[in-house]
Design a protein around this motif. Structure first.
Motif, PDB file in Angstrom:
ATOM      1  N   MET A  62       0.793  -1.232   0.000  1.00  0.00           N
ATOM      2  CA  MET A  62       0.000   0.000   0.000  1.00  0.00           C
ATOM      3  C   MET A  62       0.822   1.277   0.000  1.00  0.00           C
ATOM      4  O   MET A  62       0.469   2.234  -0.669  1.00  0.00           O
ATOM      5  CB  MET A  62      -0.944   0.014   1.209  1.00  0.00           C
ATOM      6  CG  MET A  62      -2.082  -0.948   1.093  1.00  0.00           C
ATOM      7  SD  MET A  62      -3.190  -0.798   2.507  1.00  0.00           S
ATOM      8  CE  MET A  62      -4.469  -1.964   2.046  1.00  0.00           C
ATOM      9  N   ASP A  63       1.878   1.326   0.787  1.00  0.00           N
ATOM     10  CA  ASP A  63       2.484   2.640   0.981  1.00  0.00           C
ATOM     11  C   ASP A  63       4.006   2.639   1.085  1.00  0.00           C
ATOM     12  O   ASP A  63       4.598   3.635   1.464  1.00  0.00           O
ATOM     13  CB  ASP A  63       1.893   3.323   2.221  1.00  0.00           C
ATOM     14  CG  ASP A  63       2.029   2.487   3.476  1.00  0.00           C
ATOM     15  OD1 ASP A  63       2.827   1.547   3.484  1.00  0.00           O
ATOM     16  OD2 ASP A  63       1.326   2.784   4.458  1.00  0.00           O
ATOM     17  N   SER A  64       4.649   1.554   0.718  1.00  0.00           N
ATOM     18  CA  SER A  64       6.107   1.541   0.800  1.00  0.00           C
ATOM     19  C   SER A  64       6.737   2.565  -0.132  1.00  0.00           C
ATOM     20  O   SER A  64       7.821   3.079   0.129  1.00  0.00           O
ATOM     21  CB  SER A  64       6.639   0.141   0.465  1.00  0.00           C
ATOM     22  OG  SER A  64       6.250  -0.792   1.438  1.00  0.00           O
ATOM     23  N   ASN A  65       6.070   2.847  -1.254  1.00  0.00           N
ATOM     24  CA  ASN A  65       6.645   3.742  -2.248  1.00  0.00           C
ATOM     25  C   ASN A  65       5.714   4.872  -2.661  1.00  0.00           C
ATOM     26  O   ASN A  65       6.013   5.597  -3.619  1.00  0.00           O
ATOM     27  CB  ASN A  65       7.044   2.948  -3.498  1.00  0.00           C
ATOM     28  CG  ASN A  65       8.241   2.067  -3.249  1.00  0.00           C
ATOM     29  OD1 ASN A  65       9.367   2.519  -3.200  1.00  0.00           O
ATOM     30  ND2 ASN A  65       7.983   0.782  -3.074  1.00  0.00           N
ATOM     31  N   GLU A  66       4.593   5.045  -1.998  1.00  0.00           N
ATOM     32  CA  GLU A  66       3.659   6.096  -2.408  1.00  0.00           C
ATOM     33  C   GLU A  66       4.289   7.477  -2.282  1.00  0.00           C
ATOM     34  O   GLU A  66       5.003   7.773  -1.328  1.00  0.00           O
ATOM     35  CB  GLU A  66       2.377   6.026  -1.579  1.00  0.00           C
ATOM     36  CG  GLU A  66       1.446   4.930  -2.029  1.00  0.00           C
ATOM     37  CD  GLU A  66       0.085   4.987  -1.371  1.00  0.00           C
ATOM     38  OE1 GLU A  66      -0.879   4.495  -1.975  1.00  0.00           O
ATOM     39  OE2 GLU A  66      -0.018   5.504  -0.240  1.00  0.00           O
ATOM     40  N   SER A  67       4.007   8.327  -3.266  1.00  0.00           N
ATOM     41  CA  SER A  67       4.455   9.718  -3.244  1.00  0.00           C
ATOM     42  C   SER A  67       3.439  10.559  -4.016  1.00  0.00           C
ATOM     43  O   SER A  67       2.697  10.026  -4.839  1.00  0.00           O
ATOM     44  CB  SER A  67       5.841   9.868  -3.878  1.00  0.00           C
ATOM     45  OG  SER A  67       5.748   9.808  -5.292  1.00  0.00           O
ATOM     46  N   PRO A  68       3.405  11.873  -3.761  1.00  0.00           N
ATOM     47  CA  PRO A  68       2.446  12.742  -4.473  1.00  0.00           C
ATOM     48  C   PRO A  68       2.961  13.154  -5.849  1.00  0.00           C
ATOM     49  O   PRO A  68       2.999  14.331  -6.194  1.00  0.00           O
ATOM     50  CB  PRO A  68       2.308  13.935  -3.521  1.00  0.00           C
ATOM     51  CG  PRO A  68       3.614  14.003  -2.811  1.00  0.00           C
ATOM     52  CD  PRO A  68       4.090  12.575  -2.671  1.00  0.00           C
ATOM     53  N   PHE A  69       3.400  12.182  -6.659  1.00  0.00           N
ATOM     54  CA  PHE A  69       3.864  12.448  -8.017  1.00  0.00           C
ATOM     55  C   PHE A  69       2.747  13.125  -8.817  1.00  0.00           C
ATOM     56  O   PHE A  69       1.577  12.783  -8.677  1.00  0.00           O
ATOM     57  CB  PHE A  69       4.281  11.125  -8.663  1.00  0.00           C
ATOM     58  CG  PHE A  69       4.921  11.257 -10.015  1.00  0.00           C
ATOM     59  CD1 PHE A  69       6.154  11.868 -10.144  1.00  0.00           C
ATOM     60  CD2 PHE A  69       4.298  10.765 -11.144  1.00  0.00           C
ATOM     61  CE1 PHE A  69       6.764  11.981 -11.383  1.00  0.00           C
ATOM     62  CE2 PHE A  69       4.892  10.876 -12.385  1.00  0.00           C
ATOM     63  CZ  PHE A  69       6.129  11.488 -12.512  1.00  0.00           C
ATOM     64  N   HIS A  70       3.111  14.089  -9.659  1.00  0.00           N
ATOM     65  CA  HIS A  70       2.114  14.876 -10.406  1.00  0.00           C
ATOM     66  C   HIS A  70       1.194  15.671  -9.469  1.00  0.00           C
ATOM     67  O   HIS A  70       0.079  16.038  -9.862  1.00  0.00           O
ATOM     68  CB  HIS A  70       1.245  13.987 -11.302  1.00  0.00           C
ATOM     69  CG  HIS A  70       1.849  13.663 -12.633  1.00  0.00           C
ATOM     70  ND1 HIS A  70       2.665  14.520 -13.328  1.00  0.00           N
ATOM     71  CD2 HIS A  70       1.724  12.552 -13.415  1.00  0.00           C
ATOM     72  CE1 HIS A  70       3.029  13.947 -14.480  1.00  0.00           C
ATOM     73  NE2 HIS A  70       2.478  12.749 -14.545  1.00  0.00           N
ATOM     74  N   ASP A  71       1.619  15.865  -8.226  1.00  0.00           N
ATOM     75  CA  ASP A  71       0.781  16.517  -7.223  1.00  0.00           C
ATOM     76  C   ASP A  71      -0.515  15.755  -6.955  1.00  0.00           C
ATOM     77  O   ASP A  71      -1.514  16.327  -6.503  1.00  0.00           O
ATOM     78  CB  ASP A  71       0.450  17.963  -7.622  1.00  0.00           C
ATOM     79  CG  ASP A  71       1.635  18.899  -7.397  1.00  0.00           C
ATOM     80  OD1 ASP A  71       2.494  18.556  -6.556  1.00  0.00           O
ATOM     81  OD2 ASP A  71       1.690  19.953  -8.044  1.00  0.00           O
ATOM     82  N   LEU A  72      -0.505  14.459  -7.215  1.00  0.00           N
ATOM     83  CA  LEU A  72      -1.659  13.628  -6.862  1.00  0.00           C
ATOM     84  C   LEU A  72      -1.635  13.389  -5.353  1.00  0.00           C
ATOM     85  O   LEU A  72      -0.583  13.097  -4.785  1.00  0.00           O
ATOM     86  CB  LEU A  72      -1.600  12.286  -7.596  1.00  0.00           C
ATOM     87  CG  LEU A  72      -1.724  12.338  -9.119  1.00  0.00           C
ATOM     88  CD1 LEU A  72      -1.419  10.972  -9.714  1.00  0.00           C
ATOM     89  CD2 LEU A  72      -3.123  12.789  -9.520  1.00  0.00           C
ATOM     90  N   PRO A  73      -2.761  13.503  -4.677  1.00  0.00           N
ATOM     91  CA  PRO A  73      -2.766  13.261  -3.231  1.00  0.00           C
ATOM     92  C   PRO A  73      -2.496  11.798  -2.914  1.00  0.00           C
ATOM     93  O   PRO A  73      -2.807  10.905  -3.708  1.00  0.00           O
ATOM     94  CB  PRO A  73      -4.185  13.671  -2.811  1.00  0.00           C
ATOM     95  CG  PRO A  73      -5.009  13.497  -4.047  1.00  0.00           C
ATOM     96  CD  PRO A  73      -4.105  13.834  -5.198  1.00  0.00           C
ATOM     97  N   LEU A  74      -1.906  11.553  -1.747  1.00  0.00           N
ATOM     98  CA  LEU A  74      -1.714  10.170  -1.311  1.00  0.00           C
ATOM     99  C   LEU A  74      -3.070   9.526  -1.052  1.00  0.00           C
ATOM    100  O   LEU A  74      -3.948  10.140  -0.441  1.00  0.00           O
ATOM    101  CB  LEU A  74      -0.870  10.131  -0.041  1.00  0.00           C
ATOM    102  CG  LEU A  74       0.579  10.595  -0.160  1.00  0.00           C
ATOM    103  CD1 LEU A  74       1.260  10.487   1.199  1.00  0.00           C
ATOM    104  CD2 LEU A  74       1.342   9.802  -1.203  1.00  0.00           C
ATOM    105  N   PRO A  75      -3.260   8.294  -1.499  1.00  0.00           N
ATOM    106  CA  PRO A  75      -4.540   7.623  -1.243  1.00  0.00           C
ATOM    107  C   PRO A  75      -4.800   7.483   0.253  1.00  0.00           C
ATOM    108  O   PRO A  75      -3.915   7.056   1.004  1.00  0.00           O
ATOM    109  CB  PRO A  75      -4.354   6.250  -1.899  1.00  0.00           C
ATOM    110  CG  PRO A  75      -3.300   6.463  -2.930  1.00  0.00           C
ATOM    111  CD  PRO A  75      -2.372   7.478  -2.342  1.00  0.00           C
ATOM    112  N   PRO A  76      -5.987   7.841   0.706  1.00  0.00           N
ATOM    113  CA  PRO A  76      -6.307   7.671   2.130  1.00  0.00           C
ATOM    114  C   PRO A  76      -6.496   6.204   2.492  1.00  0.00           C
ATOM    115  O   PRO A  76      -6.720   5.354   1.623  1.00  0.00           O
ATOM    116  CB  PRO A  76      -7.619   8.449   2.296  1.00  0.00           C
ATOM    117  CG  PRO A  76      -8.231   8.432   0.938  1.00  0.00           C
ATOM    118  CD  PRO A  76      -7.097   8.437  -0.047  1.00  0.00           C
TER     119      PRO A  76
END
Length: 461
Positions: free
Chosen positions: A426-440
């Motif tokens: 789920m979140d090991s590599n999540e980032s706000p690339f393209h200014d997309l918000p992190l998934p809740p």
């Protein structure tokens, strides 16, 4: 050009369905996911904490059956959500942390300091000081780190540092973690000389892969080290074997068929993968049963089981599982934003990125197939192969390279629900690339009908 409703007439593709799970199925059938997707306006993850509780109980049962005194730490790096720390605290388990932020998060969500184990290399001075102040167990990775701990205790006039000495596995001589035999001998002498500044409680290791016998052999070596440390007047009453308890995502037949039939033609753009890089998505002995197998194994050079050796030595077994505690404890939800035809298959674009399926960023693929939730009228039924891409400008940003044989035509607006993603995906590599918000992250406390009960996880609220 309009998309055809006709199903594929090309070569069949191997399917890799996830093992059935009643709690996940209840959420899928509740209508809640469509509402949450609309409310959040993007991808999200849902969490099933009851599964965590069940997995923890199963591990405790395995220890009890073998008559072994053990303690379970949840490996926090596997998932950032606060609910897992809360459930570990409520269930009498601990948490494995590797940074100052993780330590503070664990304390802030109800974990007692003495139920923390601090792992990871080259820990900074502030992390060491807080760990000592809170009474956490510290896995010491180097001689310099041991010296820094002694200095921290002496200069800060705080309680003794509780330590495990981390061993370098002989089978992984090039690992950057742990101490070799000569360094361990020096560390033991320094612990003995440190007096009340250090409480040396035992040894630890982390081993790559999932081989039971290799773990049992190394655990046997750590038991020998405990006996040697006691000769020096040290406590040496615990060993940590880390994590490495595999889980089964799919059944044996599906996994065997997939490995036997997969080839480059079954992936978007002809991409190929080395099967050796895939996680073993089916393990014949998984979760708590893998722990049972470890306890029953005989370490090399011994005619007794590991469980018997632990009991005879009076040594407590410490475990640091992540994925195994999160088996069936959540899923990831994306909405299809667009569909294209490509050489006899479809290319789906969803409202998120592959950063939310971390396996894709390790030269591998998250293989369990997503559930397709069709909205409105039922889509045509058949076999509709499709790969899944992300809503970014990168060719490499693919959630699923392989052509999934969907049982009905995917359409824009439908949801894809990737199952069993709570462990590391789920979140090991999540980032706000393209200014997309992190998934809740959404915690579902009750899955039964007529209505699941949900809330935002406290880490993300």
């Amino acid at each position: 050009m309009a998309l055809s409703d006709a199903p594929s007439t090309g070569p069949s593709l191997p399917s890799l369905p996830a093992l059935p799970d009643a709690a996940t199925d209840a959420v899928l059938g509740s209508g809640l996911l469509e509402e949450l997707s609309y409310a959040f306006g993007g991808p999200f993850h849902f969490l099933l904490p009851d599964a965590f509780d069940a997995n923890l109980r199963a591990m405790r049962a395995a220890l009890d059956e073998a008559g072994v005194d053990g303690f379970v730490y949840f490996a926090k790096k596997a998932n950032k959500a606060a609910v897992w720390v809360e459930r570990a605290a409520a269930g009498g388990a601990g948490v494995d942390v590797a940074s100052l932020g993780e330590l503070r998060e664990a304390l802030g969500h109800g974990m007692r300091g003495e139920h923390l184990v601090v792992t990871g290399p080259a820990k900074d001075a502030l992390l060491l000081r807080l760990a000592v102040q809170q009474g956490a167990l510290i896995a010491v990775d180097t001689l310099d780190e041991l010296d820094a701990l002694v200095t921290t205790v002496v200069s800060g006039r705080v309680r003794p540092a509780r330590v495990l000495l981390r061993c370098l596995p002989g089978t992984q001589r090039h690992s950057r973690f742990g101490m070799d035999d000569a360094e361990l001998a020096t560390a033991l002498n320094r612990c003995a000389q440190a007096g009340e500044a250090v409480r040396m409680e035992g040894f630890s290791f982390h081993l790559s892969g999932y081989a039971v016998q290799a773990r049992a052999d190394l655990a046997g070596r750590l038991l020998e080290l405990c006996l040697k440390a006691r000769v020096l007047g040290l406590e040496a009453s615990r060993i940590s074997v880390g994590g490495g308890l595999p889980i089964a995502y799919t059944d044996a037949d599906s996994w065997g068929t997939f490995l036997g039939e997969q080839h480059g033609g079954q992936y978007h753009a002809g991409r190929t993968f080395d099967p050796a890089d895939f996680y073993p998505y089916h393990s014949p002995v998984a979760g708590a049963d893998a722990l049972r197998a470890l306890l029953a194994a005989r370490p090399e050079g011994y005619d007794q089981s590991l469980a018997a050796l632990l009991n005879d030595s009076g040594v407590v077994l410490l475990l640091e599982p992540g994925r195994a505690l999160l088996d069936k404890a959540g899923a990831s939800v994306f909405r299809i934003q667009g569909v294209k035809e490509r050489d006899g298959y479809r290319l789906l674009t969803v409202d998120g990125t592959s950063l939310s399926l971390s396996e894709q960023w390790f030269n591998s693929e998250y293989l369990p197939e997503p559930h397709l939730l069709s909205l409105g009228a039922v889509a045509p039924v058949g076999t509709y192969p499709a790969a899944v891409g992300a809503a970014t400008c990168l060719e490499s940003d693919m959630l699923t390279w392989r052509k999934i044989p969907f049982p009905r035509r995917p359409r824009a607006g439908d949801l894809l629900v990737y199952p069993n993603t709570a462990g590391y995906q789920m979140d090991s590599n999540e980032s706000p690339f393209h200014d997309l918000p992190l998934p809740p992250k959404v915690v579902i406390d009750r899955t039964e009908h007529p209505r699941p009960r949900w809330r935002l996880d406290r880490h993300f609220a």
